[in-house]
Design a protein around this motif. Sequence first.
Motif, PDB file in Angstrom:
ATOM      1  N   LEU A 163      41.619  43.190  34.665  1.00  0.00           N
ATOM      2  CA  LEU A 163      41.128  44.615  34.580  1.00  0.00           C
ATOM      3  C   LEU A 163      39.721  44.602  35.543  1.00  0.00           C
ATOM      4  O   LEU A 163      38.995  43.999  35.561  1.00  0.00           O
ATOM      5  N   ALA A 164      39.913  45.865  36.466  1.00  0.00           N
ATOM      6  CA  ALA A 164      38.697  46.137  37.387  1.00  0.00           C
ATOM      7  C   ALA A 164      38.251  47.317  36.909  1.00  0.00           C
ATOM      8  O   ALA A 164      38.628  48.227  36.450  1.00  0.00           O
ATOM      9  N   LYS A 165      36.764  47.175  37.110  1.00  0.00           N
ATOM     10  CA  LYS A 165      35.769  48.543  36.655  1.00  0.00           C
ATOM     11  C   LYS A 165      34.883  48.494  37.756  1.00  0.00           C
ATOM     12  O   LYS A 165      34.217  47.335  37.863  1.00  0.00           O
ATOM     13  N   THR A 166      34.768  49.513  38.554  1.00  0.00           N
ATOM     14  CA  THR A 166      33.671  49.556  39.675  1.00  0.00           C
ATOM     15  C   THR A 166      32.181  49.580  39.072  1.00  0.00           C
ATOM     16  O   THR A 166      31.969  50.363  38.055  1.00  0.00           O
ATOM     17  N   HIS A 167      31.670  48.591  39.599  1.00  0.00           N
ATOM     18  CA  HIS A 167      30.176  48.462  39.265  1.00  0.00           C
ATOM     19  C   HIS A 167      29.298  49.426  40.004  1.00  0.00           C
ATOM     20  O   HIS A 167      28.428  50.205  39.616  1.00  0.00           O
ATOM     21  N   THR A 168      29.360  49.152  41.300  1.00  0.00           N
ATOM     22  CA  THR A 168      28.709  50.409  42.162  1.00  0.00           C
ATOM     23  C   THR A 168      29.527  50.604  43.527  1.00  0.00           C
ATOM     24  O   THR A 168      30.376  49.562  43.870  1.00  0.00           O
ATOM     25  N   ILE A 169      29.493  51.686  43.907  1.00  0.00           N
ATOM     26  CA  ILE A 169      29.976  51.991  45.232  1.00  0.00           C
ATOM     27  C   ILE A 169      29.287  53.016  46.158  1.00  0.00           C
ATOM     28  O   ILE A 169      28.590  53.939  45.374  1.00  0.00           O
ATOM     29  N   ASP A 170      28.975  52.739  47.318  1.00  0.00           N
ATOM     30  CA  ASP A 170      28.102  53.474  48.236  1.00  0.00           C
ATOM     31  C   ASP A 170      29.255  54.354  49.065  1.00  0.00           C
ATOM     32  O   ASP A 170      30.039  53.835  49.765  1.00  0.00           O
ATOM     33  N   LEU A 171      29.365  55.642  48.699  1.00  0.00           N
ATOM     34  CA  LEU A 171      30.351  56.496  49.352  1.00  0.00           C
ATOM     35  C   LEU A 171      30.193  56.755  50.902  1.00  0.00           C
ATOM     36  O   LEU A 171      30.939  57.307  51.542  1.00  0.00           O
ATOM     37  N   LYS A 172      28.899  56.512  51.388  1.00  0.00           N
ATOM     38  CA  LYS A 172      28.481  56.597  52.625  1.00  0.00           C
ATOM     39  C   LYS A 172      29.362  55.417  53.525  1.00  0.00           C
ATOM     40  O   LYS A 172      29.956  55.598  54.522  1.00  0.00           O
ATOM     41  N   THR A 173      28.931  54.209  52.868  1.00  0.00           N
ATOM     42  CA  THR A 173      29.394  52.891  53.586  1.00  0.00           C
ATOM     43  C   THR A 173      30.694  52.228  53.236  1.00  0.00           C
ATOM     44  O   THR A 173      31.380  51.546  53.619  1.00  0.00           O
ATOM     45  N   ASN A 174      31.161  52.923  51.861  1.00  0.00           N
ATOM     46  CA  ASN A 174      32.325  52.440  51.221  1.00  0.00           C
ATOM     47  C   ASN A 174      32.426  51.166  50.967  1.00  0.00           C
ATOM     48  O   ASN A 174      33.302  50.425  50.480  1.00  0.00           O
ATOM     49  N   ASN A 175      31.136  50.529  50.887  1.00  0.00           N
ATOM     50  CA  ASN A 175      30.739  48.892  50.092  1.00  0.00           C
ATOM     51  C   ASN A 175      30.849  49.228  48.607  1.00  0.00           C
ATOM     52  O   ASN A 175      30.091  50.297  48.168  1.00  0.00           O
ATOM     53  N   ALA A 176      31.578  48.340  48.178  1.00  0.00           N
ATOM     54  CA  ALA A 176      31.757  48.357  46.538  1.00  0.00           C
ATOM     55  C   ALA A 176      31.427  46.945  46.025  1.00  0.00           C
ATOM     56  O   ALA A 176      31.769  45.944  46.606  1.00  0.00           O
ATOM     57  N   ILE A 177      31.193  46.969  44.657  1.00  0.00           N
ATOM     58  CA  ILE A 177      31.137  45.852  43.866  1.00  0.00           C
ATOM     59  C   ILE A 177      31.800  46.198  42.690  1.00  0.00           C
ATOM     60  O   ILE A 177      31.790  47.219  41.852  1.00  0.00           O
ATOM     61  N   VAL A 178      32.728  45.467  42.514  1.00  0.00           N
ATOM     62  CA  VAL A 178      33.857  45.605  41.128  1.00  0.00           C
ATOM     63  C   VAL A 178      33.892  44.547  40.390  1.00  0.00           C
ATOM     64  O   VAL A 178      33.778  43.490  40.747  1.00  0.00           O
ATOM     65  N   GLU A 179      33.578  44.829  39.105  1.00  0.00           N
ATOM     66  CA  GLU A 179      33.654  43.723  38.010  1.00  0.00           C
ATOM     67  C   GLU A 179      34.993  43.377  37.510  1.00  0.00           C
ATOM     68  O   GLU A 179      35.979  44.337  37.538  1.00  0.00           O
ATOM     69  N   TYR A 180      35.393  42.207  37.496  1.00  0.00           N
ATOM     70  CA  TYR A 180      36.840  41.951  37.022  1.00  0.00           C
ATOM     71  C   TYR A 180      36.851  41.223  35.886  1.00  0.00           C
ATOM     72  O   TYR A 180      35.881  40.149  35.760  1.00  0.00           O
ATOM     73  N   ASN A 181      37.623  41.323  34.779  1.00  0.00           N
ATOM     74  CA  ASN A 181      38.086  40.418  33.724  1.00  0.00           C
ATOM     75  C   ASN A 181      39.454  40.244  33.982  1.00  0.00           C
ATOM     76  O   ASN A 181      40.329  40.769  33.931  1.00  0.00           O
ATOM     77  N   VAL A 182      39.773  38.731  34.111  1.00  0.00           N
ATOM     78  CA  VAL A 182      41.156  38.270  34.234  1.00  0.00           C
ATOM     79  C   VAL A 182      41.342  37.781  33.034  1.00  0.00           C
ATOM     80  O   VAL A 182      40.853  36.620  32.566  1.00  0.00           O
ATOM     81  N   TYR A 183      42.642  37.867  32.504  1.00  0.00           N
ATOM     82  CA  TYR A 183      43.309  37.165  31.336  1.00  0.00           C
ATOM     83  C   TYR A 183      44.596  36.551  32.002  1.00  0.00           C
ATOM     84  O   TYR A 183      45.411  37.276  32.145  1.00  0.00           O
ATOM     85  N   VAL A 184      44.874  35.346  31.978  1.00  0.00           N
ATOM     86  CA  VAL A 184      45.893  34.585  32.347  1.00  0.00           C
ATOM     87  C   VAL A 184      46.390  33.421  31.528  1.00  0.00           C
ATOM     88  O   VAL A 184      45.709  32.715  30.934  1.00  0.00           O
ATOM     89  N   PHE A 185      47.558  33.525  31.356  1.00  0.00           N
ATOM     90  CA  PHE A 185      48.382  32.324  30.592  1.00  0.00           C
ATOM     91  C   PHE A 185      48.833  31.352  31.750  1.00  0.00           C
ATOM     92  O   PHE A 185      49.336  31.801  32.971  1.00  0.00           O
ATOM     93  N   HIS A 186      48.558  30.006  31.509  1.00  0.00           N
ATOM     94  CA  HIS A 186      49.148  29.017  32.444  1.00  0.00           C
ATOM     95  C   HIS A 186      49.165  27.876  31.639  1.00  0.00           C
ATOM     96  O   HIS A 186      48.864  27.693  30.588  1.00  0.00           O
ATOM     97  N   TYR A 187      49.718  26.750  32.251  1.00  0.00           N
ATOM     98  CA  TYR A 187      49.793  25.425  31.690  1.00  0.00           C
ATOM     99  C   TYR A 187      48.621  24.502  32.279  1.00  0.00           C
ATOM    100  O   TYR A 187      48.127  24.611  33.454  1.00  0.00           O
TER     101      TYR A 187
END
Length: 187
Positions: A163-187
Amino acid sequence: MAKTLHFLISSVLILLTLPTSKSESFSRKLSSQTLGLTNEKLTHLHFYFHDILTSKNPTAVPITNPGITNSSTHFGEAFMADDPLTVDPDINSKLVGRAQGIYASASQTDIGFLMVFNLVFLEGKYNGSTLSLLGHNAIFSGVREMPIVGGSKIFRFARGYALAKTHTIDLKTNNAIVEYNVYVFHY
């Protein structure tokens, strides 16, 4: 000519009647227990993705210039990225991994990226393990869901979602910080 034809036909018939040897198969069935795949785990990872296009040391760079593009969606533009993953939104917070891959504008009607990334982890027991993310990212939607389609080391046989949610984005530079929550099944 008739002798040659008779010899050729006889040779083919002899070859067809010879016993055939069993060829080696390129695959075989295995028991998941023999590979240690008995206790599936569910892991939640939380981090911040820093995509920096405009700086002295960018973490994402354009790799295509399609020439003709829809200026509102940037259809056809693609970027190669090696973005830091940190524990907090501050770029100077603890580095836990890197998002290495490609994202490209794949929609002619809205801003939607095709994301193809390896999330390469550098911290603790996850050091050297990866998750493979592949999916659609409509970057101006609130929360976006993208599939986790595989992984390596600790995340071998991984499947899940991010799940990705934009934390901040600067529309002039297009620099962005995106918060990620990852849920994963594995062994």
